[in-house]
Design a protein around this motif. Structure first.
Motif, PDB file in Angstrom:
ATOM      1  N   LEU A  34       0.827  -1.209   0.000  1.00  0.00           N
ATOM      2  CA  LEU A  34       0.000   0.000   0.000  1.00  0.00           C
ATOM      3  C   LEU A  34       0.864   1.263   0.000  1.00  0.00           C
ATOM      4  O   LEU A  34       0.548   2.249  -0.689  1.00  0.00           O
ATOM      5  N   ILE A  35       1.951   1.236   0.781  1.00  0.00           N
ATOM      6  CA  ILE A  35       2.828   2.415   0.840  1.00  0.00           C
ATOM      7  C   ILE A  35       3.498   2.656  -0.510  1.00  0.00           C
ATOM      8  O   ILE A  35       3.523   3.783  -1.026  1.00  0.00           O
ATOM      9  N   VAL A  36       4.052   1.583  -1.109  1.00  0.00           N
ATOM     10  CA  VAL A  36       4.729   1.722  -2.402  1.00  0.00           C
ATOM     11  C   VAL A  36       3.741   2.167  -3.476  1.00  0.00           C
ATOM     12  O   VAL A  36       4.060   3.012  -4.331  1.00  0.00           O
ATOM     13  N   LYS A  37       2.535   1.620  -3.449  1.00  0.00           N
ATOM     14  CA  LYS A  37       1.538   1.993  -4.439  1.00  0.00           C
ATOM     15  C   LYS A  37       1.161   3.470  -4.318  1.00  0.00           C
ATOM     16  O   LYS A  37       1.061   4.189  -5.322  1.00  0.00           O
ATOM     17  N   ALA A  38       0.962   3.934  -3.084  1.00  0.00           N
ATOM     18  CA  ALA A  38       0.602   5.334  -2.869  1.00  0.00           C
ATOM     19  C   ALA A  38       1.731   6.264  -3.315  1.00  0.00           C
ATOM     20  O   ALA A  38       1.501   7.271  -3.997  1.00  0.00           O
ATOM     21  N   ILE A  39       2.965   5.906  -2.941  1.00  0.00           N
ATOM     22  CA  ILE A  39       4.113   6.742  -3.323  1.00  0.00           C
ATOM     23  C   ILE A  39       4.297   6.734  -4.844  1.00  0.00           C
ATOM     24  O   ILE A  39       4.509   7.778  -5.470  1.00  0.00           O
ATOM     25  N   GLY A  40       4.204   5.547  -5.463  1.00  0.00           N
ATOM     26  CA  GLY A  40       4.381   5.440  -6.913  1.00  0.00           C
ATOM     27  C   GLY A  40       3.324   6.224  -7.679  1.00  0.00           C
ATOM     28  O   GLY A  40       3.637   6.946  -8.635  1.00  0.00           O
ATOM     29  N   ASN A  41       2.058   6.094  -7.263  1.00  0.00           N
ATOM     30  CA  ASN A  41       0.987   6.835  -7.934  1.00  0.00           C
ATOM     31  C   ASN A  41       1.193   8.344  -7.797  1.00  0.00           C
ATOM     32  O   ASN A  41       0.977   9.108  -8.753  1.00  0.00           O
ATOM     33  N   ASN A  42       1.612   8.764  -6.604  1.00  0.00           N
ATOM     34  CA  ASN A  42       1.847  10.192  -6.377  1.00  0.00           C
ATOM     35  C   ASN A  42       2.992  10.709  -7.244  1.00  0.00           C
ATOM     36  O   ASN A  42       2.903  11.794  -7.835  1.00  0.00           O
ATOM     37  N   VAL A  43       4.072   9.913  -7.354  1.00  0.00           N
ATOM     38  CA  VAL A  43       5.215  10.323  -8.175  1.00  0.00           C
ATOM     39  C   VAL A  43       4.814  10.414  -9.644  1.00  0.00           C
ATOM     40  O   VAL A  43       5.175  11.373 -10.349  1.00  0.00           O
TER      41      VAL A  43
END
Length: 281
Positions: A34-43
């Motif tokens: 969930l953390i990686v997905k949120a960070i990746g989508n934001n980037v």
């Protein structure tokens, strides 16, 4: 007695510890996912927002590329998540990867056209080959682009027909809406008329049209004799106009030039038919 011994033989403490360990590892994997997905989508979203501001690309293209990137990122992340979950249960991920490869190969053979459409559509969008509203020639169709997708491109013909063109068929693309366009008009005059006089009269008419038509960027100018026809001398007029305005300028030039030449008695030749009647006695 057998049932009692069976339950007594189970190492409940070890089983409970294993369950807790597996649950903790799964929880950790889910949190990281969930953390990686949120960070990746934001980037990805921030990247395309900056590209939209700096590169001056259309919002439609930026949104399409952003959506594509988010989907690819999500698929890769989900695949990694599934592999890690299998590893938690000590399942050999090699078999999973082999199975995925076989499935991917089967899909690739069965949907080569679809893959070609998506890849071609991605590069059309990435390379800014056309935008919505452009006048293009693609896959044998002329018209205005109404939608550029990853699988098909929609082109509205001038007769109103909407063409759905698979992207893989766009092997050559001509975009007529990049930069100023050229308006070209050829006017024929009689061989008996004075060419220099006709050019002077036509140029004055062109100057009048230029003053009345703000969409004309340059000209119109009478460039001179274009060809010597069977019954006329063809004079060419060229102007530069804003995108999509060349046809209207050409129509206006033809009308104004015809009226001006008529006022000065300069003939625009047209075919004549002569009938000979032979009387027999």
């Amino acid at each position: 007695m057998l049932n009692v011994n069976f339950w007594d033989d189970i190492a409940w403490t070890s089983l409970a510890l294993s369950a807790v360990e597996i649950g903790a590892r799964l929880l950790g994997i889910i949190i990281v996912f969930l953390i990686v997905k949120a960070i990746g989508n934001n980037v990805i979203k921030r990247t395309f927002s900056k590209v939209l501001e700096r590169e001056n690309i259309s919002a439609g293209r930026a949104n399409t590329l952003q959506s594509l990137s988010l989907n690819v990122f999500s698929y890769i992340l989900i695949f990694v998540f599934v592999v890690m979950v299998f590893q938690v249960f000590e399942y050999d991920a090699t078999a999973l990867l082999a199975g995925a490869g076989v499935v991917g190969l089967a899909i690739g053979f069965g949907a080569q056209g679809l893959v070609g459409d998506v890849v071609t559509g991605f590069f059309i969008l990435l390379e800014k080959q056309m935008d919505v509203g452009d006048y293009v020639t693609a896959a044998g169709f002329d018209g205005i682009v109404e939608q550029v997708g990853l699988r098909t491109t929609q082109i509205r013909g001038f007769d109103g027909t909407l063409h759905f063109v698979p992207n893989r068929e766009i092997t050559n693309l001509s975009n007529h809406s990049r930069g100023n366009m050229r308006a070209l008009v050829d006017i024929g005059i009689s061989y008996d008329d004075d060419i220099d006089k006709a050019i002077t009269i036509m140029q004055s008419a062109c100057d009048k049209v230029a003053a009345e038509t703000p969409v004309i960027v340059e000209g119109p100018n009478v460039v001179g004799v274009q060809s010597l026809g069977a019954s006329d001398i063809v004079l060419r007029v060229i102007a530069k106009t804003e995108n999509g305005e060349q046809w209207g300028v050409e129509r206006k030039l033809r009308k104004t030039l015809k009226e001006t030449l008529d006022e000065h008695g300069i003939e625009i030749p047209f075919p004549h038919q002569v009938y000979l009647e032979k009387k027999t006695e």
